[in-house]
Design an enzyme around this catalytic site. Structure first.
Site, PDB file in Angstrom:
ATOM      1  NE  ARG A  97      -3.669  -0.053   0.387  1.00  7.94           N
ATOM      2  CZ  ARG A  97      -4.477   0.181  -0.644  1.00  7.94           C
ATOM      3  NH1 ARG A  97      -4.566  -0.688  -1.635  1.00  7.94           N
ATOM      4  NH2 ARG A  97      -5.189   1.276  -0.689  1.00  7.94           N
ATOM      5  CG  HIS A 115      12.365  -0.393  -4.801  1.00 15.26           C
ATOM      6  ND1 HIS A 115      11.048  -0.623  -5.147  1.00 15.26           N
ATOM      7  CD2 HIS A 115      13.023  -0.179  -5.971  1.00 15.26           C
ATOM      8  CE1 HIS A 115      10.916  -0.537  -6.460  1.00 15.26           C
ATOM      9  NE2 HIS A 115      12.101  -0.266  -6.983  1.00 15.26           N
ATOM     10  CB  THR A 147      10.588  10.815   1.913  1.00 11.12           C
ATOM     11  OG1 THR A 147      10.876  10.390   0.578  1.00 11.12           O
ATOM     12  CG2 THR A 147      11.855  10.800   2.749  1.00 11.12           C
ATOM     13  CG  ASP A 151       9.910   2.612  -4.606  1.00 11.60           C
ATOM     14  OD1 ASP A 151       9.690   2.124  -3.488  1.00 11.60           O
ATOM     15  OD2 ASP A 151       9.320   2.239  -5.635  1.00 11.60           O
ATOM     16  CD  GLN A 177      11.549 -12.790  -2.680  1.00  9.50           C
ATOM     17  OE1 GLN A 177      11.546 -14.009  -2.545  1.00  9.50           O
ATOM     18  NE2 GLN A 177      10.480 -12.049  -2.460  1.00  9.50           N
ATOM     19  CD  GLU A 180      14.412  -7.793  -1.418  1.00  7.27           C
ATOM     20  OE1 GLU A 180      13.549  -8.630  -1.073  1.00  7.27           O
ATOM     21  OE2 GLU A 180      14.155  -6.791  -2.122  1.00  7.27           O
TER      22      GLU A 180
HETATM   23  C1  GRF Z   1      10.534  -7.986  -1.525  1.00  5.03           C
HETATM   24  O1  GRF Z   1      11.165  -8.485  -2.641  1.00  5.03           O
HETATM   25  C2  GRF Z   1      10.728  -6.489  -1.422  1.00  5.03           C
HETATM   26  O2  GRF Z   1      11.776  -6.019  -2.198  1.00  5.03           O
HETATM   27  C3  GRF Z   1       9.465  -5.916  -1.947  1.00  5.03           C
HETATM   28  O3  GRF Z   1       8.467  -6.845  -1.646  1.00  5.03           O
HETATM   29  C4  GRF Z   1       9.035  -8.159  -1.549  1.00  5.03           C
HETATM   30  C5  GRF Z   1       8.482  -8.784  -0.301  1.00  5.03           C
HETATM   31  O4  GRF Z   1       8.687 -10.150  -0.221  1.00  5.03           O
HETATM   32  N1  GRF Z   1       9.266  -4.600  -1.364  1.00  5.03           N
HETATM   33  P1  GRF Z   1       8.331 -10.952   1.110  1.00  5.03           P
HETATM   34  O5  GRF Z   1       6.851 -10.783   1.378  1.00  5.03           O
HETATM   35  O6  GRF Z   1       9.179 -10.393   2.210  1.00  5.03           O
HETATM   36  O7  GRF Z   1       8.664 -12.374   0.789  1.00  5.03           O
END
Ligand code: GRF
Length: 218
Positions: A97, A115, A147, A151, A177, A180
């Protein structure tokens, strides 16, 4: 945070699977992230991330955005829950959202997002396909303060990888992922320990302006 002895209390906002949420849960359990995940909040009742939170014994809440007449009314309902839980940090982890100016101002400097692109390249959706179509050799993901600009807030930490020949958007997405799950808890730890903060629209690291994000290569 004013009290240096208090553990940073976080709310993690999700809409889906919650693999990033799981990475936070794991990092806290491993002791590499000093955070109290006090609340997991979803706008979708079917989000699997809610199950992950419950399994870890974390308080969950679900607020259905479709029950509200406008974006701000929904955000005010979320803020009520968040403020009741006495939260220091809000982590957006696949929360699908757009936040209202009200919410962004209310929590200025206390909301992180990740992101899946090397910002400022590729804000918005469908980043992996766009990277491949452009023939970029590098891609990754960026943690930044939120902000009003989608992004576009000041960046903290990026994870970078080399795009492989013939790689599909799906393969690229999986590799992004995985990185991340390393960089997002690391960025949160920098915040939780007071090393990273937001001031005058900028990221400060140890009190000094950080014009470019820290980079982890994968
Ligand atoms: C991630 O790849 C992130 O970059 C994006 O949404 C995805 C979320 O994945 N904002 P999850 O729900 O944490 O598996």
């Amino acid at each position: 945070m004013s009290d240096a002895t208090r553990v940073c209390r976080a709310a993690i906002l999700i809409s889906g699977g919650g693999t990033n949420l799981q990475a936070f849960i794991n990092a806290v359990a491993a002791g590499t992230l000093e955070l109290d995940i006090a609340l997991v909040l979803s706008n979708k009742s079917e989000a699997y991330g809610l199950e992950r939170a419950k399994k870890a014994g974390i308080t969950t809440a679900c607020i259905d955005h479709t029950a509200f007449s406008d974006r701000e009314a929904f955000d005010r309902a979320m803020a009520e829950q968040i403020d009741e839980a006495n939260i220091d940090l809000i982590v957006l982890a696949g929360f699908m959202r757009i936040l209202s100016p009200y919410f962004v101002r209310h929590y200025e400097g206390r909301v992180l997002n990740i992101h899946p692109a090397l910002l400022p390249k590729y804000p918005g959706l469908d980043t992996h396909r766009r990277v491949l179509e452009a023939g970029d050799s590098e891609h990754g993901s960026t943690v930044h303060f939120v902000t009003d600009e989608l992004d576009g807030g000041p960046r903290i930490l990026a994870g970078r990888l080399q795009v492989r020949d013939g790689e599909t958007p799906d393969e690229l997405m999986h590799r992004v992922q995985s990185l991340e799950h390393v960089i997002y808890p690391r960025a949160a730890q920098l915040f939780a320990t007071g090393r990273i903060r937001f001031e005058d629209g900028k990221t400060l690291l140890d009190g000094t302006h950080l014009p470019e994000p820290l980079i982890d290569d994968f």
